[in-house]
Design a protein around this motif. Structure first.
Motif, PDB file in Angstrom:
ATOM      1  N   ASN A 172       0.825  -1.211   0.000  1.00  0.00           N
ATOM      2  CA  ASN A 172       0.000   0.000   0.000  1.00  0.00           C
ATOM      3  C   ASN A 172       0.856   1.257   0.000  1.00  0.00           C
ATOM      4  OD1 ASN A 172      -2.474  -1.258  -0.125  1.00  0.00           O
ATOM      5  ND2 ASN A 172      -2.753  -1.321   2.093  1.00  0.00           N
ATOM      6  N   ALA A 173       1.903   1.246   0.809  1.00  0.00           N
ATOM      7  CA  ALA A 173       2.820   2.389   0.832  1.00  0.00           C
ATOM      8  C   ALA A 173       3.521   2.538  -0.514  1.00  0.00           C
ATOM      9  CB  ALA A 173       3.845   2.218   1.945  1.00  0.00           C
ATOM     10  N   ARG A 176       1.148   4.076  -3.036  1.00  0.00           N
ATOM     11  CA  ARG A 176       0.959   5.516  -2.811  1.00  0.00           C
ATOM     12  C   ARG A 176       2.155   6.311  -3.329  1.00  0.00           C
ATOM     13  NH1 ARG A 176      -1.303   3.720   2.176  1.00  0.00           N
ATOM     14  NH2 ARG A 176       0.648   4.173   3.279  1.00  0.00           N
ATOM     15  N   ARG A 180       1.592   8.645  -6.752  1.00  0.00           N
ATOM     16  CA  ARG A 180       1.554  10.073  -6.408  1.00  0.00           C
ATOM     17  C   ARG A 180       1.900  10.951  -7.616  1.00  0.00           C
ATOM     18  NH1 ARG A 180       4.560   9.885  -2.202  1.00  0.00           N
ATOM     19  NH2 ARG A 180       2.844   9.797  -0.715  1.00  0.00           N
ATOM     20  N   ARG A 188      -4.143   8.859  -1.723  1.00  0.00           N
ATOM     21  CA  ARG A 188      -4.749   7.860  -0.834  1.00  0.00           C
ATOM     22  C   ARG A 188      -6.117   7.436  -1.353  1.00  0.00           C
ATOM     23  NH1 ARG A 188      -2.482   6.794   4.085  1.00  0.00           N
ATOM     24  NH2 ARG A 188      -0.651   8.068   4.639  1.00  0.00           N
ATOM     25  N   ALA A 192      -7.228   3.738  -2.567  1.00  0.00           N
ATOM     26  CA  ALA A 192      -8.404   3.145  -1.922  1.00  0.00           C
ATOM     27  C   ALA A 192      -9.459   2.744  -2.942  1.00  0.00           C
ATOM     28  CB  ALA A 192      -8.991   4.128  -0.916  1.00  0.00           C
TER      29      ALA A 192
END
Length: 302
Positions: A172-173, A176, A180, A188, A192
């Motif tokens: 997940n990190a 992101r 970005r 985020r 999601a």
């Protein structure tokens, strides 16, 4: 003299062709008599795939060469977008491909696709561009300076090793961080909103990407958009340009510039949250338009 040899690379097996202009790594997935050529953008090579289901579903064979500096295609093969367009036409002849239903340019592969359509109209029937770099300056100065450090040939291995580790231990990190720079929306929320199957596909894709010497070459190549504009004006084939206004990597103005420069172009706006239009909720509708677009070319030549 030309020769090929098979080589396994990540998800898909690839081949090497020794052409007069140099070595080319490629993947040729044979499904039927009609072929689509795909030029992927930054950090992609012939062993990886993205959004090809739309062609497989329609029964098209797919030819994917690794552009100069990516995979096992040397920077010296073709060198420029124009040069590699000619190399790919020679690769088609080497493989016995006398007609290409469409040449597809994805992101940084856009200039090569436009050049191939312009320079080889007898071979290429149609032009399809997805989130493609157009005849405008790209990228912005901050991104260019950062990329020259992070993705330089002597540092990209370490950079991607860190990304691959993130994808394995903290996906997940990692998503992101990588998304970005691909979206104008809050990252985020974009992560999601990914469907579970799309999240899995993205993690797998990002876990295999590399830049080699290709991305720094891309930065130099697109610094002269006047060549792209000249090629675009010479494209006589129908073109379909697909892009989203939420793309932070290749802004929507590139798609607008391409649609304006190509004599017979349709601009199709995606509702995707990021540069990755294949993961937008409206991709099934866009896929239908692609199928129709390609079928129109087939019906006119049948």
């Amino acid at each position: 003299m030309t020769n090929t040899r098979r080589h396994g690379l990540d998800e898909h097996p690839t081949m090497l062709a020794e052409l007069t202009a140099g070595r080319v790594e490629y993947r040729f997935d044979r499904r039927g008599p009609v072929t689509v050529v795909i030029f992927y953008g930054g950090h992609m090579r012939a062993g990886l795939s993205l959004g090809e289901e739309v062609f497989a579903e329609a029964g098209y064979s797919v030819l994917v060469p690794s552009r100069p500096g990516y995979g096992r295609t040397p920077v010296s093969t073709g060198e420029s977008a124009t040069g590699f367009a000619d190399v790919t036409a020679a690769l088609c002849a080497h493989l016995g491909i006398t007609e290409v239903a469409a040449v597809v340019g994805v992101s940084g592969g856009g200039p090569t696709a436009v050049a191939m359509a312009a320079r080889h109209p007898a071979l290429v029937q149609r032009l399809l561009l997805q989130s493609a770099v157009g005849p405008l300056p790209w990228p912005d100065r901050r991104t260019r300076l950062g990329a020259r450090i992070v993705f330089a040939p002597h540092t990209e291995r370490v950079s991607w090793a860190l990304v691959h580790s993130l994808m394995r231990y903290a996906p997940n990190a990692g998503l992101r961080i990588l998304l970005r720079d691909l979206t104008l929306l809050p990252v985020r929320a974009v992560v999601a909103n990914l469907r579970p199957e799309d999240r899995t596909r993205l993690v797998a894709l990002f876990s295999r990407m590399r830049s080699g010497r290709g991305f720094t070459r891309d930065l130099k190549e697109v610094a002269a958009p006047e060549d792209q504009l000249r090629h675009a004006g010479r494209v006589s084939q129908p073109a379909l340009v697909i892009a989203t206004r939420q793309d932070a990597a290749v802004r929507f103005v590139h798609a607008e510039a391409l649609a304006a420069a190509l004599p017979h172009a349709e601009l199709l706006e995606s509702l995707a949250d990021s540069h990755l239009v294949w993961f937008g909720r409206d991709w099934p509708l866009i896929s239908e338009r692609i199928h129709t677009f390609l079928a129109e070319g087939s019906s006119r030549t049948s």
